[in-house]
Design a protein around this motif. Structure first.
Motif, PDB file in Angstrom:
ATOM      1  N   SER A   1     -13.942 -19.270 -43.040  1.00 34.27           N
ATOM      2  CA  SER A   1     -14.796 -18.882 -44.205  1.00 34.27           C
ATOM      3  C   SER A   1     -14.282 -17.592 -44.843  1.00 34.27           C
ATOM      4  O   SER A   1     -13.456 -16.888 -43.981  1.00 34.27           O
ATOM      5  N   PHE A   2     -14.798 -17.025 -45.934  1.00 32.12           N
ATOM      6  CA  PHE A   2     -14.129 -15.939 -46.557  1.00 32.12           C
ATOM      7  C   PHE A   2     -14.260 -14.770 -45.713  1.00 32.12           C
ATOM      8  O   PHE A   2     -13.339 -13.844 -45.595  1.00 32.12           O
ATOM      9  N   TRP A   3     -15.530 -14.683 -44.962  1.00 28.91           N
ATOM     10  CA  TRP A   3     -15.892 -13.384 -44.199  1.00 28.91           C
ATOM     11  C   TRP A   3     -15.021 -13.357 -43.008  1.00 28.91           C
ATOM     12  O   TRP A   3     -14.665 -12.237 -42.498  1.00 28.91           O
ATOM     13  N   ALA A   4     -14.751 -14.504 -42.377  1.00 26.22           N
ATOM     14  CA  ALA A   4     -13.779 -14.562 -41.126  1.00 26.22           C
ATOM     15  C   ALA A   4     -12.504 -14.085 -41.347  1.00 26.22           C
ATOM     16  O   ALA A   4     -11.688 -13.361 -40.546  1.00 26.22           O
ATOM     17  N   ILE A   5     -11.926 -14.530 -42.668  1.00 28.86           N
ATOM     18  CA  ILE A   5     -10.465 -14.145 -42.938  1.00 28.86           C
ATOM     19  C   ILE A   5     -10.685 -12.657 -43.303  1.00 28.86           C
ATOM     20  O   ILE A   5      -9.682 -11.868 -42.879  1.00 28.86           O
ATOM     21  N   ALA A   6     -11.534 -12.013 -44.014  1.00 26.90           N
ATOM     22  CA  ALA A   6     -11.576 -10.675 -44.160  1.00 26.90           C
ATOM     23  C   ALA A   6     -11.833  -9.844 -43.103  1.00 26.90           C
ATOM     24  O   ALA A   6     -11.272  -8.780 -42.949  1.00 26.90           O
ATOM     25  N   ALA A   7     -12.482 -10.518 -42.063  1.00 24.14           N
ATOM     26  CA  ALA A   7     -12.727  -9.598 -40.953  1.00 24.14           C
ATOM     27  C   ALA A   7     -11.561  -9.813 -40.240  1.00 24.14           C
ATOM     28  O   ALA A   7     -11.128  -8.614 -39.179  1.00 24.14           O
ATOM     29  N   LEU A   8     -10.596 -10.809 -40.163  1.00 18.10           N
ATOM     30  CA  LEU A   8      -9.299 -10.796 -39.510  1.00 18.10           C
ATOM     31  C   LEU A   8      -8.352  -9.888 -40.127  1.00 18.10           C
ATOM     32  O   LEU A   8      -7.721  -8.985 -39.428  1.00 18.10           O
TER      33      LEU A   8
END
Length: 146
Positions: free
Chosen positions: A2-9
């Protein structure tokens, strides 16, 4: 993903990168401070060695008090970090203040002989006046540590 997982990474990678960079800068700063301290220690030890030699020469009457006072004053002014030694060695600094403006080298050689002798007598009188105190201060200077 998800977008949030990529942003967190990406955010985590940025924070790790910045933390690594900050650590590297701190290490470089520590190394620079160590180099600076080593330089100061070496610089001061060279000056202190010269001061001790001059003081010993004064005590052994190989160097007159006026010359020693001038040389020691200049050397103490270059010790780092700077601190005034005037209170610790008042007689030496007093003699320095009295003779500092007397002509030396070529200017002294160009003086009239009578004037030069008169100046020598004055300087020698000051040295005799302060001799006991200067000898005591030279004993201290002979063992000076910063």
């Amino acid at each position: 993903m998800s977008f949030w997982a990529i942003a967190a990474l990406v955010g985590t990678l940025v924070v790790i990168g910045l933390a690594f960079y900050a650590g590297k800068l701190l290490f470089m700063l520590k190394a620079q401070k160590q180099k600076e301290q080593a330089f100061l220690a070496e610089h001061n030890e060279k000056l202190l060695k010269s001061i001790r030699i001059i003081a010993a020469s004064m005590l052994e009457e190989q160097c007159d008090f006026s010359e020693g006072a001038i040389r020691i004053r200049v050397l103490t002014d270059h010790l780092l970090p700077y601190k005034s030694y005037q209170e610790q060695f008042p007689a030496l600094f007093d003699l320095y203040d009295r003779v500092k403006d007397m002509p030396t080298h070529e200017a002294r050689n160009n003086m009239d002989k009578k004037e030069r002798r008169q100046q020598d007598r004055q300087r020698e009188a000051w040295e005799r006046e302060l001799a006991a105190a200067i000898k005591e201060e030279a004993r201290v200077l002979k063992n000076l540590t910063h």
